[in-house]
Design an enzyme around this catalytic site. Structure first.
Site, PDB file in Angstrom:
ATOM      1  NE  ARG A  56      -3.901  -1.030   2.433  1.00  0.00           N
ATOM      2  CZ  ARG A  56      -5.058  -1.169   1.794  1.00  0.00           C
ATOM      3  NH1 ARG A  56      -5.531  -0.204   1.048  1.00  0.00           N
ATOM      4  NH2 ARG A  56      -5.757  -2.265   1.919  1.00  0.00           N
ATOM      5  NE  ARG A 101     -20.961  -0.992  -3.829  1.00  0.00           N
ATOM      6  CZ  ARG A 101     -20.371  -2.133  -3.463  1.00  0.00           C
ATOM      7  NH1 ARG A 101     -19.985  -2.997  -4.358  1.00  0.00           N
ATOM      8  NH2 ARG A 101     -20.170  -2.379  -2.198  1.00  0.00           N
TER       9      ARG A 101
END
Ligand SMILES: [Zn+2]
Length: 215
Positions: free
Chosen positions: A88, A127
């Site tokens: 990350r 969504r």
């Protein structure tokens, strides 16, 4: 294949990873999964990680690397693996490079799934999720709305926008990604390992990866 998948939240890394694993039996590895796995297996490192997680703290990089080292040497990784959401940060990428050299594993590519910000925003903010925790059916107000507006087809509970899927929350996640994780693209470019795929469907991304590896 041995790949690192890079891409913003909503770029579809998970979907692409699932399709790739079907092709050649490689396994999908995410940090969350391997931490949970190590905790469940009760390994020394798993017990340490559990302590941090129970206290609500981030698991330190050296512990994550230790667990990653054990995970990558398990038998099911011999056919290949896809690192999803890891590394990350640049320090994690450097530690991973050192680890892979030490355990003699060579990566094929780091794949950057590049999806325009407005496409991601549109994908995530439309969504809706069923509020019933036992159901959690997922809808999309544009492409897959519930039959009765605001009500779950399966259980009739209210269908809601999750707090982490509002415009504001997603913009914030994308900003964090751009600040912390996007520099990895430059890192892997310098390593000569980067494949950038600018496609919006997972089929196209999979095809580009296959031709990029030459498999
Ligand atoms: Zn429901």
């Amino acid at each position: 294949m041995k790949l690192i998948l890079l891409g913003a939240p909503g770029a579809g890394k998970g979907t692409v990873a699932k399709e790739l694993t079907k092709l050649d039996g490689s396994v999908q590895i995410s940090t969350g999964d391997i931490l949970r796995g190590a905790v469940q297996a009760g390994t020394e490192l798993g017990k340490k990680a559990d302590g941090f997680m129970k206290a609500g703290d981030l698991v330190p990089d050296d512990l994550i690397m230790g667990i990653m080292e054990e995970r990558l040497q398990e038998d099911d990784c011999k056919k290949g693996f896809l690192l999803d959401g890891f590394p990350r940060t640049i320090p994690q990428a450097e530690a991973l490079k050192e680890l892979l050299t030490r355990i003699d594993i060579e990566l094929d590519l780091a794949v950057n799934i590049d999806v325009p910000r407005d496409v991601i925003l549109d994908r995530l903010t439309t969504r809706r999720t069923c509020s019933n925790t036992d159901c959690q059916a997922i809808y999309n107000v544009k492409s897959n709305p519930p039959k009765v507006e605001g009500k779950c087809d399966k259980c009739g509970s209210p269908v809601i926008q999750r707090a982490d899927e509002t415009d504001e929350a997603i913009s914030k996640r994308l900003d964090t990604y751009n600040e912390k994780t996007a520099p990895l693209v430059g890192f892997y470019e310098k390593e000569g390992m980067l494949l950038t795929v600018t496609a919006t469907s997972s089929e196209e991304v999979v095809k580009s990866i296959q031709s990029g590896i030459g498999k």
